[in-house]
Scaffold this motif. Structure first.
Motif, PDB file in Angstrom:
ATOM      1  N   ILE A  20       1.597  -1.554   7.617  1.00 23.17           N
ATOM      2  CA  ILE A  20       0.687  -1.277   6.506  1.00 23.17           C
ATOM      3  C   ILE A  20       0.697  -2.415   5.493  1.00 23.17           C
ATOM      4  CG2 ILE A  20       0.280   0.228   4.530  1.00 23.17           C
ATOM      5  CD1 ILE A  20       1.398   2.534   6.185  1.00 23.17           C
ATOM      6  N   ASN A  21       1.890  -2.860   5.139  1.00 20.82           N
ATOM      7  CA  ASN A  21       2.031  -3.825   4.051  1.00 20.82           C
ATOM      8  C   ASN A  21       2.163  -5.253   4.574  1.00 20.82           C
ATOM      9  OD1 ASN A  21       2.297  -1.569   2.202  1.00 20.82           O
ATOM     10  ND2 ASN A  21       4.414  -1.372   2.915  1.00 20.82           N
ATOM     11  N   THR A  22       1.787  -6.223   3.740  1.00 22.32           N
ATOM     12  CA  THR A  22       2.067  -7.623   4.070  1.00 22.32           C
ATOM     13  C   THR A  22       3.566  -7.758   4.299  1.00 22.32           C
ATOM     14  OG1 THR A  22       0.251  -8.358   2.657  1.00 22.32           O
ATOM     15  CG2 THR A  22       1.933  -9.997   3.222  1.00 22.32           C
ATOM     16  N   GLU A  78      10.370  -2.169  -3.041  1.00 20.82           N
ATOM     17  CA  GLU A  78      11.723  -2.002  -2.487  1.00 20.82           C
ATOM     18  C   GLU A  78      11.630  -1.545  -1.032  1.00 20.82           C
ATOM     19  OE1 GLU A  78      14.176   0.737  -4.634  1.00 20.82           O
ATOM     20  OE2 GLU A  78      15.989   0.067  -3.617  1.00 20.82           O
ATOM     21  N   GLU A  79      10.756  -0.565  -0.786  1.00 21.32           N
ATOM     22  CA  GLU A  79      10.603  -0.052   0.581  1.00 21.32           C
ATOM     23  C   GLU A  79      10.082  -1.141   1.524  1.00 21.32           C
ATOM     24  OE1 GLU A  79      11.477   2.916   1.510  1.00 21.32           O
ATOM     25  OE2 GLU A  79      10.611   3.092   3.522  1.00 21.32           O
ATOM     26  N   ARG A 131      -0.416   4.665  -4.864  1.00 25.28           N
ATOM     27  CA  ARG A 131       0.935   5.001  -5.297  1.00 25.28           C
ATOM     28  C   ARG A 131       1.235   4.339  -6.631  1.00 25.28           C
ATOM     29  NH1 ARG A 131       3.389   7.617  -0.893  1.00 25.28           N
ATOM     30  NH2 ARG A 131       4.673   8.462  -2.565  1.00 25.28           N
ATOM     31  N   ARG A 132       1.887   5.093  -7.524  1.00 26.60           N
ATOM     32  CA  ARG A 132       2.127   4.593  -8.869  1.00 26.60           C
ATOM     33  C   ARG A 132       3.442   3.837  -8.992  1.00 26.60           C
ATOM     34  NH1 ARG A 132      -0.233   7.642 -13.835  1.00 26.60           N
ATOM     35  NH2 ARG A 132       0.654   5.713 -14.526  1.00 26.60           N
ATOM     36  N   VAL A 162       0.805  -1.223   0.000  1.00 29.83           N
ATOM     37  CA  VAL A 162       0.000   0.000   0.000  1.00 29.83           C
ATOM     38  C   VAL A 162       0.838   1.274   0.000  1.00 29.83           C
ATOM     39  CG1 VAL A 162      -1.849   1.253   1.201  1.00 29.83           C
ATOM     40  CG2 VAL A 162      -1.778  -1.237   1.293  1.00 29.83           C
ATOM     41  N   GLU A 163       1.808   1.338   0.874  1.00 35.72           N
ATOM     42  CA  GLU A 163       2.478   2.622   1.126  1.00 35.72           C
ATOM     43  C   GLU A 163       3.985   2.455   1.303  1.00 35.72           C
ATOM     44  OE1 GLU A 163       2.576   5.698   1.245  1.00 35.72           O
ATOM     45  OE2 GLU A 163       0.526   6.256   0.801  1.00 35.72           O
ATOM     46  N   PHE A 164       4.701   3.567   1.101  1.00 34.49           N
ATOM     47  CA  PHE A 164       6.126   3.621   1.372  1.00 34.49           C
ATOM     48  C   PHE A 164       6.304   3.748   2.887  1.00 34.49           C
ATOM     49  CE2 PHE A 164       6.088   5.015  -2.997  1.00 34.49           C
ATOM     50  CZ  PHE A 164       7.278   4.533  -3.513  1.00 34.49           C
ATOM     51  N   ASP A 165       6.348   2.663   3.581  1.00 36.55           N
ATOM     52  CA  ASP A 165       6.506   2.729   5.019  1.00 36.55           C
ATOM     53  C   ASP A 165       6.913   1.357   5.537  1.00 36.55           C
ATOM     54  OD1 ASP A 165       6.423   3.170   7.700  1.00 36.55           O
ATOM     55  OD2 ASP A 165       4.616   4.405   7.621  1.00 36.55           O
ATOM     56  N   SER A 166       8.202   1.216   5.806  1.00 38.21           N
ATOM     57  CA  SER A 166       8.672  -0.085   6.277  1.00 38.21           C
ATOM     58  C   SER A 166       8.605  -0.191   7.796  1.00 38.21           C
ATOM     59  CB  SER A 166      10.117  -0.316   5.807  1.00 38.21           C
ATOM     60  OG  SER A 166      10.942   0.735   6.275  1.00 38.21           O
TER      61      SER A 166
END
Lengths: 294, 316
Positions: free
Chosen positions: B82-84, B121-122, B113-114, B74-78
């Motif tokens: 937020i993300n799997t 990567e993030e 996000r495109r 979903v988002e740039f946030d490690s």
């Protein structure tokens, strides 16, 4: 020519599809968006036959209502890429019936801003940016709301069209106001929603760049936003964001470092990075100075 | 209520169901749906073994099939949940290969996000998963084909999703500020191509989020759910909430049953979640129709904080 630019232009030349267009990735079906950016990146840097083949495909994608379909496999309806179709007409100096129908479609298209409750609140609280539904931009596709990216592209296209089509000015001004009302509290823009459930949302680097392209004729008002964009350019690791920010900042007279890595397999990114390069066609998104309204 | 599934490597589903007092159909598909709940305290555990065990408990057979793993990116946030998580996705890739799938690919089309590869990567996918670029498809920018009858109209979907024999929704266990919860069924929003519908995929909002979730799950029937609930998100999810340790992986072939089980683990009453009510003809929502395997949802229940708009969803 710098290697980082020639590598990207070579990639574009190698990956043109037989139908004249470009896919998002090599070997994939042609889409309007990478085709438009590849054409703008290659203008003046490729054999004219390459661009003519691409243009014939783009021409074939215009629908009877004046809009453009987004790609080879999508029959319709036309979408936001109509702004790119008009942009290409202007870049080619082709102000014919195709151009006129494209501009007319853009002028006849606007986002559905907010639900009935938001419109009601907007009536009773005019000027509140969180509930302002008075300005209209462009949606990704008809019947949905306005967002920053399609609005910015339409504004750029209509600025370019203005000297060949009377009566676009009021609509462009209104859309610029919409972009300004959607600005996030940190000074940039995200996809087009500054708050959700009462909480401020952060800006994104790529959409901040596009918003600045949409507002480029109002640059005298935007020193804070340009500083914010400069900060995003220094911070972000996103190549797409850096490419858009570089194009936008260069249009506003700022210098940016060119991309220093391999082009990879992303054709849209290669096209944008070549335009973001100091020696590339970065002025493809610069609108005529005559349209400036500081 | 009549529903007919179409296309998309889809099993055709036709369900007629009468409704009970709470609006949830008395019967979904025939029989009980197995759902496996497995404890996993952290991402350092042997998650491949857990996923293989979950697949066995659910009777999943993927031998010779083309499998598409669909994470929630979903988002740039490690730094948040937020993300799997990369460890879950990498383990799923290894597990489905070990199960004999003919091909296992990863595909995602983020909603806002495109720069999908930048997001990957993030989220550490790009460098943490071997040959990630070789197995990954950006579903927002894939070639597409039309499917008729999605919410009453023609809709375009990525070839990579339509051509898969099995789509594995590798979702994140999160609250959602519009839908109540976002789990394996809503994760299919990422199958809608941004190149046609934009960023965000605002068309789905106009269809209505609960209805769009049901339509996507009606269209894509050959699915399996693997929900990353090791660390989920509570509060103002799916982006601005807080990490919440639940310590579980939840798996199953019936996505409605998996999401209902996740809701019970999160302390949410699934019969009050609108998208599950709409999708309940596609799968089981009622506890009595779910064959819980592994851990009992009650034993691992940990209430996720709910924003005020959704406090009424709290499970008694």
């Amino acid at each position: 020519m710098a290697a980082s630019l020639s590598q990207r232009l070579d990639l574009l030349l190698r990956t043109q599809n037989d139908d004249g267009g470009w896919g998002y990735f090599p070997g994939k079906r042609s889409w309007m968006e990478p085709t438009a950016y590849a054409m703008l990146a290659l203008e003046g840097r490729a054999d004219q036959a390459v661009l003519e083949r691409a243009w014939r495909l783009v021409e074939s994608w215009q629908l009877p209502d004046g809009s453009w379909r987004p790609g080879a496999d999508v029959e319709g309806p036309g979408t936001w890429v109509t702004a790119l179709g008009v942009h290409l007409c202007c870049a080619r100096g082709q102000f014919d019936d195709r151009f006129t129908r494209g501009v007319r479609w853009l002028l006849g298209t606007q986002g559905r801003e907010g639900n009935w409750l938001a419109r009601l609140v907007s009536m009773f609280q005019p000027g509140d940016p969180d509930n302002d539904t008075s300005h209209h931009g462009w949606p990704w596709l008809r019947g949905t709301s306005s967002w920053i990216e399609p609005t910015a592209h339409a504004v750029v296209a209509l600025h370019m069209a203005a000297s060949h089509y009377a009566g676009v000015d009021a609509r462009v001004r209104d859309a610029e106001e919409l972009i300004l009302t959607r600005k996030c509290c940190d000074g940039g823009w995200n996809y087009g929603s500054r708050r959700a459930l009462g909480i401020d949302l952060p800006s994104y680097p790529e959409t901040t760049a596009l918003a600045l392209l949409g507002l480029q004729t109002r640059k005298n008002d935007l020193s804070k936003e340009i500083r914010h964009a400069r900060g995003l350019f220094e911070q972000t690791h996103s190549r797409l964001a850096r490419a858009w920010l570089s194009i936008a900042l260069r249009n506003l007279g700022e210098e940016t470092a060119p991309p220093d890595n391999e082009p990879g397999k992303d054709i849209l990114l290669a096209a944008l990075e070549s335009m973001a390069h100091p020696d590339g066609n970065g002025n493809a998104f610069r609108v005529p100075v005559a349209g400036s309204r500081a | 209520m009549g529903l007919v599934g179409v296309g998309a490597g889809a099993g055709i589903l036709s369900v007629e169901a009468s409704r009970s007092g709470d609006g949830v159909p008395e019967a979904g598909p025939p029989g009980k749906s197995p759902v496996a709940v497995l404890k996993a305290a952290s991402y350092e555990e042997d998650l491949v073994a857990k996923i293989l065990e979950g697949a066995r408990l659910c009777g999943l057979n993927v031998r010779g099939k083309r499998v598409l793993l669909k994470p929630n990116l979903v988002e740039f946030d490690s730094a948040t949940a937020i993300n799997t998580d990369m460890a879950v996705l990498a383990s799923a890739l290894e597990a489905f290969r070990a199960l004999g799938a003919a091909e296992v690919r990863i595909g995602e089309g983020p909603g806002h996000r495109r720069d999908t590869l930048g997001l990957a990567e993030e989220a550490r996918y790009l460098h943490g998963i071997r040959d990630f670029e070789g197995v990954f498809t950006d579903l927002n920018r894939d070639d597409v084909r039309p499917v008729e009858g999605f919410a009453g109209e023609r809709f375009y979907f990525p070839q990579s999703a339509l051509g898969a024999d099995l789509i594995v929704s590798v979702a994140k266990m999160k609250t959602h500020h519009w839908a109540g919860a976002t789990l394996s069924m809503k994760n299919l929003f990422g199958l809608v191509p941004g190149a046609v519908y934009g960023w965000p995929k605002n068309k789905l909002h106009y269809i209505g989020i609960p209805r769009a979730i049901a339509e996507l799950n009606r269209t894509f029937r050959n699915t399996f759910a693997l929900v990353d609930g090791i660390v989920g998100m509570e509060g103002n999810g799916p982006i601005q909430g807080q990490p919440k340790h639940a310590g579980v992986l939840v798996m199953g072939r019936d996505l409605a049953a998996v999401d209902s089980t996740c809701c019970r683990i999160m302390g949410i009453d699934p019969t009050k979640v609108e998208y599950l009510r709409l999708a309940s003809a596609l799968g089981h929502v009622r506890e009595s129709a779910i064959d819980q395997r592994g851990e009992s949802p009650r034993a691992v229940r940990t209430n996720f904080e709910l924003i005020s708009q959704f406090r009424n969803l709290r499970l008694a």
